[in-house]
Scaffold this active site. Structure first.
Site, PDB file in Angstrom:
ATOM      1  N   GLY A 171       8.111  18.884   2.420  1.00 40.60           N
ATOM      2  CA  GLY A 171       8.221  18.056   1.214  1.00 40.60           C
ATOM      3  C   GLY A 171       8.837  16.703   1.476  1.00 40.60           C
ATOM      4  N   ARG A 172       9.080  15.989   0.372  1.00 43.17           N
ATOM      5  CA  ARG A 172       9.608  14.637   0.463  1.00 43.17           C
ATOM      6  C   ARG A 172      10.737  14.476  -0.549  1.00 43.17           C
ATOM      7  NH1 ARG A 172       6.354  11.237   3.370  1.00 43.17           N
ATOM      8  NH2 ARG A 172       6.995   9.374   2.212  1.00 43.17           N
ATOM      9  N   VAL A 194      11.938  31.067   7.683  1.00 39.15           N
ATOM     10  CA  VAL A 194      12.346  30.601   9.015  1.00 39.15           C
ATOM     11  C   VAL A 194      13.864  30.635   9.102  1.00 39.15           C
ATOM     12  CG1 VAL A 194      12.444  28.558  10.500  1.00 39.15           C
ATOM     13  CG2 VAL A 194      10.294  29.205   9.382  1.00 39.15           C
ATOM     14  N   GLY A 214       5.413  25.087   6.197  1.00 39.49           N
ATOM     15  CA  GLY A 214       5.157  24.607   4.836  1.00 39.49           C
ATOM     16  C   GLY A 214       3.669  24.567   4.563  1.00 39.49           C
ATOM     17  N   ALA A 246      -0.642  10.109  -5.735  1.00 36.11           N
ATOM     18  CA  ALA A 246      -0.930   8.687  -5.855  1.00 36.11           C
ATOM     19  C   ALA A 246      -1.470   8.337  -7.242  1.00 36.11           C
ATOM     20  CB  ALA A 246      -1.937   8.281  -4.784  1.00 36.11           C
ATOM     21  N   HIS A 301     -30.344  20.482 -10.803  1.00 31.09           N
ATOM     22  CA  HIS A 301     -30.568  21.509  -9.793  1.00 31.09           C
ATOM     23  C   HIS A 301     -31.293  20.904  -8.598  1.00 31.09           C
ATOM     24  CE1 HIS A 301     -31.404  25.427  -8.104  1.00 31.09           C
ATOM     25  NE2 HIS A 301     -32.675  25.059  -7.931  1.00 31.09           N
ATOM     26  N   GLY A 335       0.809  -1.236   0.000  1.00 31.35           N
ATOM     27  CA  GLY A 335       0.000   0.000   0.000  1.00 31.35           C
ATOM     28  C   GLY A 335       0.832   1.272   0.000  1.00 31.35           C
ATOM     29  N   THR A 364       3.259   4.614   1.008  1.00 34.43           N
ATOM     30  CA  THR A 364       3.039   5.848   1.772  1.00 34.43           C
ATOM     31  C   THR A 364       1.578   6.249   1.697  1.00 34.43           C
ATOM     32  OG1 THR A 364       5.254   6.563   1.182  1.00 34.43           O
ATOM     33  CG2 THR A 364       3.744   8.275   1.940  1.00 34.43           C
TER      34      THR A 364
HETATM   35  P1  FAD Z   1       4.946   4.916  -2.141  1.00 36.74           P
HETATM   36  O1  FAD Z   1       3.508   5.020  -1.879  1.00 36.74           O
HETATM   37  O2  FAD Z   1       5.862   5.698  -1.272  1.00 36.74           O
HETATM   38  O3  FAD Z   1       5.303   3.372  -2.030  1.00 36.74           O
HETATM   39  C1  FAD Z   1       6.615   2.922  -2.132  1.00 36.74           C
HETATM   40  C2  FAD Z   1       6.707   1.551  -1.504  1.00 36.74           C
HETATM   41  O4  FAD Z   1       7.976   1.024  -1.784  1.00 36.74           O
HETATM   42  C3  FAD Z   1       6.569   1.574   0.006  1.00 36.74           C
HETATM   43  O5  FAD Z   1       5.630   0.611   0.408  1.00 36.74           O
HETATM   44  C4  FAD Z   1       7.962   1.199   0.496  1.00 36.74           C
HETATM   45  O6  FAD Z   1       7.952   0.460   1.706  1.00 36.74           O
HETATM   46  C5  FAD Z   1       8.464   0.350  -0.638  1.00 36.74           C
HETATM   47  N1  FAD Z   1       9.919   0.298  -0.757  1.00 36.74           N
HETATM   48  C6  FAD Z   1      10.803   1.332  -0.741  1.00 36.74           C
HETATM   49  N2  FAD Z   1      12.048   0.879  -0.961  1.00 36.74           N
HETATM   50  C7  FAD Z   1      11.945  -0.463  -1.127  1.00 36.74           C
HETATM   51  C8  FAD Z   1      12.883  -1.493  -1.396  1.00 36.74           C
HETATM   52  N3  FAD Z   1      14.173  -1.226  -1.597  1.00 36.74           N
HETATM   53  N4  FAD Z   1      12.431  -2.763  -1.481  1.00 36.74           N
HETATM   54  C9  FAD Z   1      11.112  -3.048  -1.308  1.00 36.74           C
HETATM   55  N5  FAD Z   1      10.189  -2.122  -1.073  1.00 36.74           N
HETATM   56  C10 FAD Z   1      10.605  -0.839  -0.981  1.00 36.74           C
HETATM   57  N6  FAD Z   1      -1.278  11.827  -2.881  1.00 36.74           N
HETATM   58  C11 FAD Z   1      -2.504  11.940  -3.426  1.00 36.74           C
HETATM   59  O7  FAD Z   1      -2.659  11.706  -4.623  1.00 36.74           O
HETATM   60  N7  FAD Z   1      -3.578  12.295  -2.665  1.00 36.74           N
HETATM   61  C12 FAD Z   1      -3.463  12.579  -1.344  1.00 36.74           C
HETATM   62  O8  FAD Z   1      -4.453  12.907  -0.685  1.00 36.74           O
HETATM   63  C13 FAD Z   1      -2.181  12.479  -0.750  1.00 36.74           C
HETATM   64  N8  FAD Z   1      -2.014  12.744   0.572  1.00 36.74           N
HETATM   65  C14 FAD Z   1      -0.777  12.601   1.117  1.00 36.74           C
HETATM   66  C15 FAD Z   1      -0.623  12.884   2.476  1.00 36.74           C
HETATM   67  C16 FAD Z   1       0.616  12.752   3.072  1.00 36.74           C
HETATM   68  C17 FAD Z   1       0.773  13.064   4.544  1.00 36.74           C
HETATM   69  C18 FAD Z   1       1.717  12.291   2.297  1.00 36.74           C
HETATM   70  C19 FAD Z   1       3.056  12.099   2.946  1.00 36.74           C
HETATM   71  C20 FAD Z   1       1.574  12.022   0.956  1.00 36.74           C
HETATM   72  C21 FAD Z   1       0.322  12.181   0.356  1.00 36.74           C
HETATM   73  N9  FAD Z   1       0.146  11.929  -1.006  1.00 36.74           N
HETATM   74  C22 FAD Z   1      -1.095  12.082  -1.562  1.00 36.74           C
HETATM   75  C23 FAD Z   1       1.254  11.526  -1.872  1.00 36.74           C
HETATM   76  C24 FAD Z   1       1.206  10.014  -2.134  1.00 36.74           C
HETATM   77  O9  FAD Z   1       1.206   9.339  -0.905  1.00 36.74           O
HETATM   78  C25 FAD Z   1       2.390   9.608  -2.973  1.00 36.74           C
HETATM   79  O10 FAD Z   1       2.456  10.395  -4.139  1.00 36.74           O
HETATM   80  C26 FAD Z   1       2.281   8.139  -3.370  1.00 36.74           C
HETATM   81  O11 FAD Z   1       2.230   7.313  -2.229  1.00 36.74           O
HETATM   82  C27 FAD Z   1       3.461   7.736  -4.257  1.00 36.74           C
HETATM   83  O12 FAD Z   1       3.286   6.405  -4.622  1.00 36.74           O
HETATM   84  P2  FAD Z   1       4.526   5.468  -4.989  1.00 36.74           P
HETATM   85  O13 FAD Z   1       3.917   4.171  -5.411  1.00 36.74           O
HETATM   86  O14 FAD Z   1       5.437   6.164  -5.894  1.00 36.74           O
HETATM   87  O15 FAD Z   1       5.342   5.285  -3.623  1.00 36.74           O
END
Ligand code: FAD
Length: 469
Positions: free
Chosen positions: A275-276, A242, A185, A323, A448, A44, A46
């Site tokens: 940010g990230r 800041v 931020g 996401a 409406h 699932g 982040t």
């Molecule tokens: P991720 O979701 O980060 O998944 C990466 C996965 O890879 C993780 O499970 C991790 O454990 C795994 N992993 C990492 N390295 C390794 C490795 N070497 N081997 C095996 N597994 C590994 N986006 C939206 O669209 N809507 C929102 O409302 C939203 N709200 C957010 C709120 C917060 C507080 C945060 C922090 C982010 C939010 N985002 C939102 C952004 C969204 O979460 C990310 O853009 C999205 O999760 C990115 O997806 P991804 O598949 O690239 O990576």
């Protein structure tokens, strides 16, 4: 059954966030034998565990709490309304767990192998898996997708202690409501947490370096949101740099500069939401042709890296960190791997939603960006104060703003602040995808009374023809 060492797959995906798990399901649909390597206890990413889902659960609890407290305004008396934070956390955790189980179910349904452990590239056509407490092994794979997402970015000179200075993961687990919260931020994450904790009873202050809240959005949205936040008692210091953070026994003192004027802000807790950063370390990239730019993996429109057979998607590539972007990029990568062709993501048509109170949502070009691109621009706005449905909902904040080009009236962007903005934006997203004109939008009959009528009214507004203003 083959031991892990001898297993081979058509596609191996490292990371099971919304990029990785959606890619895996699409791959299985296309008949690819697929594995997903995941280091976290559940799939699932982040999004599910630390991002989209738990934050929106807290925002929903905040909304219900606000609604209950204000219900008397419409004649519904809710006596002794109180927040039970432990129960709120249980509801949030239940929601996350149910979704995680849903992904595990989908993996089983599609015959996708979930390989637990840390994954990395291990030479052409090989991925190494390092499970905790077990022997590492490698799998053979024809294609690989890197989908490892992102990690919290730190502010130089400020370290997280999880109590006084926290990041979004900590904020999701706070066991008590701080009397005061300073949020550093004003991107989506910052303003969402500001909104949650203001509803929960904290005195909230936001500090943002850039001149507006949600600085990447159309100027009108940040300005309107700041107005609404101030009315909710959230102090907003935009254009504020800041300079120092001092942690003391009872809280945090932040020294800042606002347009040359020194400023000292105090709070019990400081939430840093600046940010990230992409998670590309220790992926075995050094031995490959994969190129990094400021830590992000460089890809082409098909999400191919420079290493043959290796794709990258989601937060590790320099596209909007959302996401739904990760998921769509996953589909592009898989379809390209499976068939040699795919339809590229159109980054000009990505909806962006911020689920604060009031909600903010947009898709397409801002007015400023449309002008930069050389368009002759026409805009139309419609305030929710003139919407019958918004009045019924007793929430008339905000507006719909449409940016169109002057020649054919094609809609270039739609920008919304107000009730259910994050749902309303779907119509605008479809309109952009269909290259709709403002005429098409207002000729489409809107029921409406609905909030969506504001969309048609804003389209009429582009031609100076709104009915209700
Ligand atoms: P991720 O979701 O980060 O998944 C990466 C996965 O890879 C993780 O499970 C991790 O454990 C795994 N992993 C990492 N390295 C390794 C490795 N070497 N081997 C095996 N597994 C590994 N986006 C939206 O669209 N809507 C929102 O409302 C939203 N709200 C957010 C709120 C917060 C507080 C945060 C922090 C982010 C939010 N985002 C939102 C952004 C969204 O979460 C990310 O853009 C999205 O999760 C990115 O997806 P991804 O598949 O690239 O990576």
């Amino acid at each position: 059954m083959a031991t892990p060492e001898t297993r081979s797959f058509d596609l191996t995906i490292i990371g099971s966030g919304p990029g990785g798990y959606v890619a895996a399901i699409r791959a299985a649909q296309l008949g690819l034998k697929t594995a997903v390597v995941e280091v976290a206890p559940q799939p699932g990413g982040t999004c599910l565990h630390w991002g989209c889902i738990p934050t929106k659960a807290l925002l929903h609890a905040a909304e219900v709490y606000d609604t209950a407290r204000q219900a008397q305004r419409i004649g519904v008396r809710c006596e002794r309304v109180a927040l039970d934070l432990d129960e709120v956390h249980r509801y949030k955790d239940r929601t996350v767990q149910a979704n995680a189980k849903g992904i595990e179910f989908l993996f089983r349904k599609h015959g996708i192998a979930l390989l637990r452990g840390r994954g990395k590239l291990a030479g052409a056509g090989r991925v190494a898996v390092d499970p905790e407490g077990e022997a590492p092994y490698t799998v053979a794979t024809r294609h690989t997708i890197l989908a490892t997402g992102s990690a919290i970015a730190e502010l130089p000179g400020v370290s997280f202690d999880g109590e006084r200075v926290i990041h979004s993961d900590h904020a999701l687990q706070l066991k008590r409501i701080p009397a005061s919260l300073l949020v550093l931020g004003a991107g989506a994450v910052g303003v969402e947490f500001a909104s949650i904790f203001a509803s929960f009873g904290s005195k909230v202050t936001i500090v943002e370096l850039l001149p507006r809240l949600l600085p990447l959005e159309d100027e009108a949205l940040g300005t309107e949101l700041e107005k609404a936040f101030r009315k909710r008692g959230i102090a907003c210091y935009t254009g504020t740099r800041v300079e120092q953070v001092d942690v003391h026994e009872t809280g945090v003192r932040v020294t800042a500069q606002r347009q040359g004027t020194p400023l000292t802000l105090e709070a019990e807790v400081l939430l840093v939401a600046v940010g990230r950063r992409p998670r590309t370390a220790d992926l075995g990239l050094e031995a490959t042709a994969v190129k990094l730019e400021r830590g992000y993996v460089e890809v082409d429109a098909m999400m191919r890296t420079a290493e043959p057979g290796v794709y990258a998607i989601g937060d590790i590539v320099p596209t909007p960190a959302l996401a739904h972007v990760a998921s769509h990029e996953g589909v592009v990568a898989v379809e390209h791997a499976a068939t040699g062709r795919a339809r590229a993501v159109d980054y000009d048509k990505i909806p962006s939603c911020t689920y604060c109170n009031p909600e903010v949502a947009s898709v397409g070009l801002t007015e400023a960006r449309a002008r930069e691109r050389g368009y002759e621009v026409r805009t139309g706005s419609f305030p929710f104060s003139a919407s019958g449905k918004a009045r019924i909902l007793d929430d008339m904040r905000g507006f719909v703003k449409i940016v169109a080009e002057a020649r054919y009236h094609e809609i270039l962007g739609v920008h919304i602040v107000g009730p259910h903005a994050t749902e309303l934006i779907a119509e605008a997203t479809a309109a952009l995808e269909l290259e709709a004109t403002t005429e098409a939008l207002f000729h489409a009959v809107h029921a409406h009374p609905t909030l969506a009528e504001a969309m048609a009214e804003a389209a009429l507004g582009v031609h100076g023809r709104s009915i209700h203003v």
